[in-house]
Write an enzyme that holds these catalytic residues in place. Structure first.
Site, PDB file in Angstrom:
ATOM      1  N   CYS A 183      41.455  36.303  31.593  1.00  0.00           N
ATOM      2  CA  CYS A 183      40.077  35.803  30.861  1.00  0.00           C
ATOM      3  C   CYS A 183      41.208  35.300  29.618  1.00  0.00           C
ATOM      4  O   CYS A 183      40.897  34.401  28.642  1.00  0.00           O
ATOM      5  CB  CYS A 183      40.153  37.232  29.945  1.00  0.00           C
ATOM      6  SG  CYS A 183      40.966  38.470  30.114  1.00  0.00           S
ATOM      7  N   HIS A 218      40.950  42.866  28.411  1.00  0.00           N
ATOM      8  CA  HIS A 218      40.447  41.704  28.382  1.00  0.00           C
ATOM      9  C   HIS A 218      40.178  40.485  26.955  1.00  0.00           C
ATOM     10  O   HIS A 218      40.529  41.063  26.337  1.00  0.00           O
ATOM     11  CB  HIS A 218      38.844  42.124  28.310  1.00  0.00           C
ATOM     12  CG  HIS A 218      37.549  40.544  28.784  1.00  0.00           C
ATOM     13  ND1 HIS A 218      37.800  39.800  29.972  1.00  0.00           N
ATOM     14  CD2 HIS A 218      36.675  40.101  28.727  1.00  0.00           C
ATOM     15  CE1 HIS A 218      36.825  39.272  30.080  1.00  0.00           C
ATOM     16  NE2 HIS A 218      35.804  38.856  28.996  1.00  0.00           N
ATOM     17  N   ASP A 272      32.453  34.035  26.225  1.00  0.00           N
ATOM     18  CA  ASP A 272      32.750  34.206  26.999  1.00  0.00           C
ATOM     19  C   ASP A 272      33.047  33.953  28.258  1.00  0.00           C
ATOM     20  O   ASP A 272      32.621  33.600  29.459  1.00  0.00           O
ATOM     21  CB  ASP A 272      33.011  35.993  27.901  1.00  0.00           C
ATOM     22  CG  ASP A 272      33.798  36.592  28.820  1.00  0.00           C
ATOM     23  OD1 ASP A 272      34.679  35.807  28.566  1.00  0.00           O
ATOM     24  OD2 ASP A 272      33.522  37.521  28.647  1.00  0.00           O
TER      25      ASP A 272
END
Length: 679
Positions: free
Chosen positions: A413, A457, A473
Site C-alpha cells: 500500500c 495501511h 486509495d
C-alpha cells in the site's frame, strides 16, 4: 531468629522469595535492556546459592565496588531519561544487589518489602490479566516465605505455610474488592512520562516504501473499537492517525512537530456509560506516541483526547499505558478552504528525480482537461495496468516512482500511495499521504472490533475546493479484496500472511478451535482492561450515578472512610472473640483460667498479669500447707506454656487433680481454722 544471623526457617523463607523474584523478573524481560535483565538474574541466583549454603557472601568492600560499577553502567545507558520506566529499572538493579546482602534480620525485612514494592511497580507496565495473575502469585509466595522465615515451627514445603497464606488471601479478597469499588479514584494533578521517548510497535512518523510492510507481519493489537450501533462497513473503516506531507524523493515525513513532553496533567479515562448512536470508543494499546486513531469526520466525545489543527486525535502526553477514549461522527468537521500557502505546501516536490513519471503526468494532464478527470485517469491507470499487490516487492533504487509505475509494478500500500501522491502533486493537485489502519475483525459476539498491526495501511487524500480533502486509495484499484475482506484474503494466493510468525493464532484462524480460544482469551483481556484496569474516576462516577441519590467523590470518600472504620472494628472484634474461643477450646487454657480465678478469689492480687512462677510463689506464701501441690501444678503449667515442643497431653489429668486438691484443701483448712477460732 537471631538478631544477627539467619536461622534455617529464614533460609526456607528465602526459597519462596527467590521463586517470587523469578516471576517478577519474567515480567521485566521485555522492558529491561538485555544486560540489566542478565545482571539481575545472575545476582539473584548467586545470592540465593550463598544463603542456601550458609556462606558469608561477598564482603562489604567488594559489594560496594560492584554497586558503584553497576550504577555507573546504568547511568551511561539511561543518561538523560527521566521517566517512571528509568526509576523502575533502577529499582530492579537495587533489588538484585540486595540479594548479596542477606546477613541480618533487617536485611530480610528490607528484601521482603522492596520485592513487594517491585511487584506493584511492575503493574504499571503489565496490566493484562495474565501478568496480573503472575504477579499475584509472586505476592502469595512472598507472604508465604515471610511466614516460614518468621515462624520456625512452620515447615516450608509441607503445605502448612501455603494453606495459611491461601486462607489469608481468601479472607482479604472481599475487603479488597469492596475498597476497589468504593475508594475515590482521583488521579494525580501531574505525572512524569511512564516510559522513554522510544516508540513501541506501531506506525512511524515517516514512511519509506517498505516500512509498513514490516508491520503487517505483526499480529499484536493496535486498539479495539466499540460502536454505539452498527459499525461502518469494513471498506469505510479507515482509521486516520498521521499525515505525511513532505517528500524528499524517497521518504515521506511530517513537517516540524514538536512532541516533547515533560510534567503533564493526567487525563481521566472516558466514562463507561452506554454509547450514543454515532459514538464509538477506542481502547488503545500503548505505543509511546501522542497520536490516536479516529474515523474521518470525527470529534472528541471524552475529555482525555483532543484534536490537532488538522482534525486528528491527539493526547497531551504519550500513550504509554492502555488508554480508553471516545469519538463522535460529525459531518461538519471538515474545513472547506485551503490557503494559497497551503496549496503551495501540499504541491511541493524535489526539483528533479522520477522524470519519466513527470513527463507521463504532463501528457495525461493535457488529455484530461480538468482535475477531476485527471484523478479518474490516475485511478484507472492503477486498475487497468498489471499492477501486483505483494508483501515481497522488489527493492526500488534512485527513482522509486518511475520504477514502480513502469518497471516492477509490484508493491504494497505505501508504494502505491507514494506514487499517487507524487503524481497528484506533479499535476499541481494538493495531496498528502495518510497512514493509519484499515478494517478490524469482530471480537467475541461482535461486541467490538479488534484492529491489529497487520491492518496498517497508507492511502492518499487530495484537495478539491468544493469537497475538501477526499480519500483516494490506489490499493482499492489494485487489490479490492484487501479493502473488502482484509489482508489475509488479499494474500491468500501468495501465502505470505504472517509467514514469519509460525505461532501466531491469527495465522490459523481457519481452524475452528484455535479461533474459538483466541476470541475468548481476547474478550477476557478486553473486559479486564475496560472494567478493572480502566476503573477510574469517570467510570466510577458513571457507575454510582445509576444508584439513588447524588454520589460524587466527596460522598464516596465519606462512605469509604466509614466502611474502613467498620471493617477495622469488625476485624478487631472478630480477633478478640476468636482469641477467646481459641483459648477456651484448649483444655490447658481452661485449666489455667480456673487457676487464675481461684487465685483472684483467694485475694492474690494481679494474678493474671504475672508469670506462672510468680503466681506459684504468691500462692505458696498465702497457703504454705499446700506448697508441694502448688509447686507441682506450677511446674506442669510452665512446661506447657514455655516448652511448646514437649507433649504435655498425659499430664493434663494430673494437673486437674492437683488443682482440685489445692482448692478443696484450702477450703477445708479455712473452715477448720475459723471453727477453732470461734470456740
Amino acid at each position: 531468629m537471631s538478631v544477627s544471623r539467619l536461622h534455617s526457617g529464614s533460609l526456607r523463607g528465602v526459597d519462596f522469595w527467590f521463586a517470587a523474584y523469578v516471576l517478577i523478573l519474567l515480567a521485566q524481560v521485555g522492558r529491561l535492556p538485555l544486560w540489566l535483565s542478565g545482571f539481575a538474574a545472575v545476582l539473584g541466583v548467586l545470592g540465593w546459592i550463598i544463603r542456601r549454603q550458609g556462606r558469608r557472601g561477598i564482603r562489604g568492600r567488594w559489594l560496594a565496588v560492584l554497586a558503584l560499577g553497576a550504577a555507573a553502567l546504568f547511568w551511561v545507558f539511561y543518561r538523560g531519561q527521566f521517566t517512571v520506566d528509568t526509576a523502575a529499572s533502577f529499582l530492579v538493579l537495587t533489588v538484585a544487589l540486595k540479594w548479596l546482602e542477606l546477613r541480618r534480620r533487617r536485611d530480610l525485612f528490607i528484601l521482603f518489602f522492596i520485592l513487594c514494592y517491585l511487584v506493584v511497580v511492575t503493574l504499571l507496565f503489565h496490566q493484562s490479566i495474565l501478568w496480573a495473575v503472575v504477579l499475584l502469585a509472586s505476592l502469595f509466595l512472598l507472604f508465604t516465605g515471610l511466614q516460614v522465615a518468621l515462624g520456625a515451627s512452620v515447615s516450608g514445603l509441607s503445605g502448612q505455610a501455603l494453606r495459611r497464606s491461601g486462607w489469608l488471601f481468601l479472607k482479604m479478597l472481599p475487603v479488597v474488592a469492596f475498597l476497589f469499588l468504593l475508594f475515590p479514584r482521583v488521579g494525580p494533578l501531574w505525572s512524569v512520562p511512564l516510559v522513554s521517548d522510544q516508540a513501541t510497535t506501531g506506525l512511524s512518523d515517516e514512511m519509506t516504501p517498505g516500512g509498513i510492510t514490516s508491520l503487517v507481519q505483526n499480529d499484536e493489537r493496535a486498539f479495539r473499537a466499540t460502536f454505539g450501533g452498527e459499525p461502518p462497513p469494513r471498506s469505510q473503516r479507515y482509521w486516520r492517525a498521521l499525515i505525511l506531507d513532505r517528500f524528499d524523493g524517497r521518504t515521506w515525513s511530517r513537517h516540524e512537530f514538536d512532541e516533547r513532553e515533560g510534567l503533564t496533567r493526567v487525563s481521566e479515562s472516558a466514562p463507561s456509560d452506554s454509547l450514543e448512536p454515532g459514538e464509538y470508543e477506542v481502547l488503545l494499546e500503548p505505543h509511546g506516541r501522542r497520536w490516536g486513531f479516529g474515523l474521518k469526520d470525527s470529534v472528541p466525545a471524552s475529555s482525555n483526547v483532543g484534536m490537532d489543527f488538522r482534525g486528528l486525535p491527539r493526547f497531551e502526553r504519550s500513550v504509554d499505558t492502555q488508554t480508553r477514549y471516545r469519538m463522535k461522527r460529525d459531518s461538519e468537521t471538515e474545513p472547506r478552504q485551503l490557503s494559497r500557502s497551503g496549496r503551495r505546501f501540499y504541491t511541493q516536490l524535489p526539483e528533479d528525480g522520477n522524470e519519466e513519471t513527470r513527463e507521463w503526468v504532463a501528457r495525461e494532464r493535457r488529455e484530461a482537461g480538468n482535475k477531476e478527470a485527471l484523478v479518474r485517469r490516475f485511478m484507472n491507470h492503477f486498475r487497468e495496468k498489471p499492477f501486483h499487490y505483494t508483501l515481497q516487492p522488489p527493492e526500488l533504487e534512485d527513482n522509486p516512482v518511475d520504477e514502480l509505475l513502469f518497471e516492477t509494478r509490484s508493491g504494497f500500500c505505501e508504494h502505491y500511495a507514494s506514487a499517487l501522491a507524487f503524481m497528484l502533486r506533479t499535476a499541481e493537485i494538493p495531496a498528502r499521504i495518510m497512514t493509519g489502519y484499515l478494517g478490524g475483525e469482530p471480537g467475541l459476539n461482535n461486541d467490538y472490533l479488534i484492529v491489529r498491526q497487520y491492518d496498517a495501511h497508507a492511502w492518499v487524500e487530495a484537495w478539491f475546493p468544493d469537497r475538501g480533502w477526499v480519500r483516494l486509495d490506489p490499493t482499492a484499484m489494485i487489490a479490492p479484496e484487501r479493502i473488502e475482506s482484509g489482508l489475509e484474503a488479499a494474500m491468500s494466493g501468495e501465502g505470505s500472511f504472517l509467514q514469519d510468525d509460525l505461532f501466531s493464532p491469527q495465522r490459523y484462524r481457519d481452524i475452528g478451535w484455535v479461533n474459538w480460544v483466541s476470541l475468548r482469551l481476547d474478550a477476557v483481556n478486553y473486559y479486564w482492561q475496560r472494567w478493572v484496569v480502566g476503573y477510574e474516576g469517570q467510570t466510577q462516577l458513571s457507575l454510582f450515578e445509576k444508584m439513588p441519590g447524588s454520589i460524587g467523590f466527596r460522598e464516596l470518600g465519606l462512605i469509604t472512610a466509614g466502611a474502613v472504620a467498620l471493617i477495622i472494628g469488625a476485624a478487631v472484634l472478630f480477633s478478640v472473640v476468636q482469641q477467646h474461643r481459641r483459648r477456651f477450646r484448649d483444655p490447658w487454657y481452661r485449666l489455667y483460667d480456673r487457676w487464675c480465678r481461684w487465685l483472684e478469689k483467694r485475694g492474690v492480687c494481679g494474678a493474671r498479669h504475672t508469670p506462672v512462677s510468680a503466681q506459684v510463689e504468691a500462692a505458696v506464701a498465702a497457703f504454705p500447707e499446700q506448697a508441694e501441690r502448688i509447686r507441682a501444678f506450677g511446674s506442669v503449667m510452665n512446661r506447657v506454656f514455655y516448652q511448646p515442643d514437649t507433649d504435655p497431653g498425659p499430664e493434663l489429668k494430673q494437673a486437674r487433680q492437683l488443682l482440685a486438691r489445692i482448692r478443696r484443701q484450702t477450703i477445708h483448712g479455712r473452715s477448720r481454722t475459723a471453727a477453732s477460732s470461734g470456740g
